[in-house]
Scaffold this active site. Sequence first.
Site, mmCIF file in Angstrom:
data_model
loop_
_atom_site.group_PDB
_atom_site.id
_atom_site.type_symbol
_atom_site.label_atom_id
_atom_site.label_comp_id
_atom_site.label_asym_id
_atom_site.label_seq_id
_atom_site.Cartn_x
_atom_site.Cartn_y
_atom_site.Cartn_z
ATOM 1 N N ARG A 65 0.870 -1.127 -0.013
ATOM 2 C CA ARG A 65 -0.055 0.085 -0.118
ATOM 3 C C ARG A 65 0.709 1.090 -0.067
ATOM 4 O O ARG A 65 0.379 2.416 -0.311
ATOM 5 C CB ARG A 65 -1.080 -0.250 1.172
ATOM 6 C CG ARG A 65 -2.215 -0.153 1.002
ATOM 7 C CD ARG A 65 -3.223 -0.221 2.067
ATOM 8 N NE ARG A 65 -2.557 -0.998 3.252
ATOM 9 C CZ ARG A 65 -3.047 -1.332 4.413
ATOM 10 N NH1 ARG A 65 -4.404 -0.939 4.544
ATOM 11 N NH2 ARG A 65 -2.653 -1.746 5.128
ATOM 12 N N HIS A 203 5.968 -23.836 8.581
ATOM 13 C CA HIS A 203 7.539 -23.824 8.255
ATOM 14 C C HIS A 203 8.302 -24.798 9.192
ATOM 15 O O HIS A 203 9.262 -25.171 8.771
ATOM 16 C CB HIS A 203 7.912 -22.563 8.498
ATOM 17 C CG HIS A 203 7.867 -21.967 9.967
ATOM 18 N ND1 HIS A 203 6.938 -21.605 10.793
ATOM 19 C CD2 HIS A 203 9.098 -21.965 10.823
ATOM 20 C CE1 HIS A 203 7.434 -21.652 12.148
ATOM 21 N NE2 HIS A 203 8.793 -21.912 11.726
ATOM 22 N N ASP A 260 -1.694 -20.731 17.609
ATOM 23 C CA ASP A 260 -0.702 -20.222 16.871
ATOM 24 C C ASP A 260 0.422 -21.494 16.659
ATOM 25 O O ASP A 260 0.806 -21.306 15.743
ATOM 26 C CB ASP A 260 -0.099 -19.091 17.816
ATOM 27 C CG ASP A 260 1.190 -18.479 17.197
ATOM 28 O OD1 ASP A 260 1.121 -18.237 16.027
ATOM 29 O OD2 ASP A 260 2.303 -18.221 17.939
ATOM 30 N N HIS A 265 2.128 -26.477 14.154
ATOM 31 C CA HIS A 265 3.611 -26.967 14.579
ATOM 32 C C HIS A 265 3.543 -28.418 15.450
ATOM 33 O O HIS A 265 3.985 -29.459 14.757
ATOM 34 C CB HIS A 265 4.313 -26.111 15.156
ATOM 35 C CG HIS A 265 4.431 -24.978 14.240
ATOM 36 N ND1 HIS A 265 4.320 -24.651 12.873
ATOM 37 C CD2 HIS A 265 4.602 -23.538 14.470
ATOM 38 C CE1 HIS A 265 4.293 -23.461 12.542
ATOM 39 N NE2 HIS A 265 4.418 -22.828 13.553
#
Length: 512
Positions: A65, A203, A260, A265
């Site tokens: 932006r 990840h 989270d 994970h």
Amino acid sequence: MSEQSYVNPLRDSQDRRLPRVAGPCALVMFGVTGDLAHKKLLPAIYDLANRGLLPPGFGLVGIARRDWDDDDFANYCLEAVKERARTPFREEVWAQLHEGLRVVTGDLTDEDTYARLKETLRVLDEEQGTEGNHAYYLSIPPNRFEAVISNLRKAQLVDKEQKTPWNRVVIEKPFGHDLRSAIELEETVESVFNANSVFRIDHYLGKETVQNMLALRFANQLFEPVWNRNYVDHVQITMAEDIGIGGRAGYYDGVGAARDVIQNHLLQLLALIAMEEPTSFDAAQLRSEKEKVLGAARPPTDLKSHTARGQYLAGWAGGEKVKGYLEEDGISPDSTTETYAAIRVDIDNRRWADVPFYLRTAKRMPRRVTEIALMMRPAPHLPFNATQTEALGSNALVMRIQPDEGVTLRFGAKVPATQMEIRDVTMDFQYGNSFAESSPEAYERLILDVFLGDPPLFPQAREVEQSWEILDPILDYWDAKRRQPEGYVAGSWGPPSGKTMLTRDGRAWRRP
Ligand code: BG6
């Protein structure tokens, strides 16, 4: 079993020794000015280029932006690379990467942004030879996914049926907020992209040490025979961080530690530890084994005793005085978001019946460490007297995911010069001492896999749903209580309820 008849799943048809180099393509990055892009994604792209794994015909388009031109964007990328790249800075690598950098400015909800993106990609394909192969990386809050995806469709930037050139989408976690929202998100994404073109990034699966868990289990004869309820008493999966929430209040508050980290994970680690041997490491085989074991995993029956949540209070961490969660910038003083979460998961199958898996994660712990420990049952009989074995704990196999990457085996040995006193000792494998090669960052591996269209390390939709099926009852239970999470002093190992969760079962957390 004879050697000939044993099929080693680590050996597949492709020759993995050949370097895997991406073909011509462009990566369009939404959220390029965010923390993740700056700290991880842009440096990973440079590192891939530096390792010779990106083609000369590579393009990177940032959507921002800010009032930027291509030079401003290039300067921003250069700064991220210089600050964070893993490999040394080389002018010639940067110069080549620089040629393919473009920025498109505008709002994500504005259709004109996508018209400009389309034109930018058309020119880039021509100038850089990216051949119309485009990956869209959504490193943005999930509530913006829908706008981006429907605008990509409206601008005809994606063709669901088309195989070449390819269009792929990369989605960063969290994959939804609960099961229902995850299913809605899937529907939105798969209404525009072909299911095979959707790459959900967790990840942790890109970490070398996590992939090594497969090597440890399935390339060796030594461990698999004891990898079951006959020998394993319980499993501990810990992901501790010494950091607080830093500048991520906007993302973290209302999400919390369980959503989270545990939903993605830690449950992925559990799946890899607990699954059966896949017949190969093809995406379909690996995913099917993970899916089977996640399907057998369930939340604890006694949610009160076998879950714990906490929130950090002011204290000392990393040698400095730190604020409590409620005093962090951007956090409302009555927030009930947890920064510590621990749960017990049971797996109802023959291999793991009655073997609890304890999962815990937290911010502001004494140190950063992620590890998985298989805690073994005691020997059925000890031909020693009680004093001789006073200092003997459980045998343990510990996979150290980070930071001190390796594997530790703990067992009892005779203390020299005693008659027969037994004490715990450890045998260590350390990546740093055993290999000259350094480990690539998880994002290098995963971004390259996206360009190659290689999906084994990306969780599929069903795994995401299964993880929510395990977590949702726990989150509902916590919500129904509406209680403030238990406080724990920053720099400590968590709240008392985290400890009692195990002591109640006659066990204790390891001190990693
Ligand atoms: C992310 C979480 O997925 O993983 C963060 O959102 C956490 O809260 C991070 O800090 C930890 O990653 P790593 O690779 O440092 O263990």
